[in-house]
Design an enzyme around this catalytic site. Structure first.
Site, PDB file in Angstrom:
ATOM      1  N   HIS A   1       8.777   3.548  -1.433  1.00 35.44           N
ATOM      2  CA  HIS A   1       9.184   3.700  -0.032  1.00 35.44           C
ATOM      3  C   HIS A   1       7.984   3.732   0.903  1.00 35.44           C
ATOM      4  CE1 HIS A   1      11.951   6.513  -2.425  1.00 35.44           C
ATOM      5  NE2 HIS A   1      12.679   5.445  -2.187  1.00 35.44           N
TER       6      HIS A   1
ATOM      7  N   HIS B   1       6.915   6.103   3.808  1.00 34.39           N
ATOM      8  CA  HIS B   1       7.244   7.434   4.327  1.00 34.39           C
ATOM      9  C   HIS B   1       6.686   7.596   5.740  1.00 34.39           C
ATOM     10  CE1 HIS B   1       8.787   9.809   0.686  1.00 34.39           C
ATOM     11  NE2 HIS B   1       8.743   8.551   0.309  1.00 34.39           N
TER      12      HIS B   1
ATOM     13  N   ASP C   1      12.942   1.993   3.096  1.00 34.46           N
ATOM     14  CA  ASP C   1      13.550   1.856   1.763  1.00 34.46           C
ATOM     15  C   ASP C   1      13.187   0.509   1.134  1.00 34.46           C
ATOM     16  OD1 ASP C   1      14.714   4.307   2.085  1.00 34.46           O
ATOM     17  OD2 ASP C   1      16.720   3.528   2.558  1.00 34.46           O
TER      18      ASP C   1
ATOM     19  N   HIS D   1      20.182   6.359   3.740  1.00 34.05           N
ATOM     20  CA  HIS D   1      19.344   5.793   2.690  1.00 34.05           C
ATOM     21  C   HIS D   1      20.103   4.700   1.943  1.00 34.05           C
ATOM     22  CE1 HIS D   1      16.370   5.625  -0.498  1.00 34.05           C
ATOM     23  NE2 HIS D   1      17.340   5.757  -1.380  1.00 34.05           N
TER      24      HIS D   1
ATOM     25  N   ARG E   1       6.552  12.788  -6.225  1.00 35.90           N
ATOM     26  CA  ARG E   1       5.720  11.687  -5.733  1.00 35.90           C
ATOM     27  C   ARG E   1       4.509  11.563  -6.634  1.00 35.90           C
ATOM     28  NH1 ARG E   1       6.751  13.073   0.686  1.00 35.90           N
ATOM     29  NH2 ARG E   1       8.973  13.396   0.331  1.00 35.90           N
TER      30      ARG E   1
ATOM     31  N   HIS F   1      17.136   3.018   5.282  1.00 31.70           N
ATOM     32  CA  HIS F   1      15.987   3.418   6.078  1.00 31.70           C
ATOM     33  C   HIS F   1      15.044   2.223   6.168  1.00 31.70           C
ATOM     34  CE1 HIS F   1      16.847   7.616   4.205  1.00 31.70           C
ATOM     35  NE2 HIS F   1      17.502   7.485   5.347  1.00 31.70           N
TER      36      HIS F   1
ATOM     37  N   HIS G   1       7.433   7.028  -6.610  1.00 33.85           N
ATOM     38  CA  HIS G   1       8.014   8.243  -7.187  1.00 33.85           C
ATOM     39  C   HIS G   1       8.022   8.226  -8.710  1.00 33.85           C
ATOM     40  CE1 HIS G   1       9.648  10.085  -3.455  1.00 33.85           C
ATOM     41  NE2 HIS G   1       9.483   8.843  -3.026  1.00 33.85           N
TER      42      HIS G   1
ATOM     43  N   HIS H   1      11.396   9.548   4.134  1.00 31.99           N
ATOM     44  CA  HIS H   1      11.401   8.090   4.296  1.00 31.99           C
ATOM     45  C   HIS H   1      11.274   7.737   5.776  1.00 31.99           C
ATOM     46  CE1 HIS H   1      13.817   7.582   0.306  1.00 31.99           C
ATOM     47  NE2 HIS H   1      12.726   8.303   0.181  1.00 31.99           N
TER      48      HIS H   1
HETATM   49 CU    CU Z   1       9.656   7.967  -1.267  1.00 35.91          CU
HETATM   50 ZN    ZN Z   2      15.430   6.100   2.219  1.00 39.63          ZN
END
Ligand code: CU
Ligand code: ZN
Length: 160
Positions: free
Chosen positions: A57, A59, A95, A83, A149, A92, A132, A75
């Site tokens: 993602h 962030h 994403d 999401h 993370r 998002h 992640h 995110h």
């Molecule tokens: Cu993430």
């Molecule tokens: Zn997301």
């Protein structure tokens, strides 16, 4: 190229991903390139577990200083949507789905994304890329249940 402010917007961005605490040995690099079809994303990971799937993602904050990278916030979601998967109707902006590693714990993915912006108020410049520990299930709210993370890096301007 002849737009009055085109020079203010970099065509290429780069992120060096660094491991969070406990993930030493993992690393990666992501590049973002503006194209006529969208933003071309190229991601390369190394030192990851073999044959595994990892949420990927953008962030909201360009801050990886916390040992667990929670300083990068959630995110990137400037449109305040749900999401979802990269190709979902509602996702998002940040994403980007999942990255799968090979049997050597490496991954290389390339795709063109229509949701990312490299200019304007929703630009990804200065935000963070996070990888992640687990797979993003692409449906759970608010963040896909991808767990801790393991890699984090700040999106910067790249040399063209
Ligand atoms: Cu993430
Ligand atoms: Zn997301």
């Amino acid at each position: 190229a002849h737009g009055s402010h085109a020079h203010l917007y970099p065509a290429n961005m780069v992120v060096h991903l660094r491991p969070t605490r406990g993930n030493e040995g993992k690393f990666g690099m992501v590049t973002f390139e503006r194209t006529d079809d969208g933003v071309k994303v190229m991601a390369h990971l190394e030192g990851m577990p073999a044959n595994s799937t990892h949420g990927f993602h953008v962030h909201e904050f360009g801050d990886c200083s916390a040992p667990d990278a929670t300083s990068a916030g959630s995110h990137f979601n400037p449109n305040e949507t749900q999401h979802g998967a990269r190709d979902a109707e509602h996702r998002h902006v940040g994403d980007l789905g999942n990255i799968e590693t090979n049997r050597s714990g490496m991954a290389h993915v390339e795709f063109v994304d229509q949701g990312l912006n490299m200019r304007g108020p929703h630009s990804i410049l200065g935000r963070a890329v996070v990888v992640h520990e687990q797979a993003d299930d692409l449906t759970s709210q608010p963040v896909g249940n991808a767990g801790a993370r393991v890699l984090c890096g700040v999106i910067g301007v790249a040399k063209n």
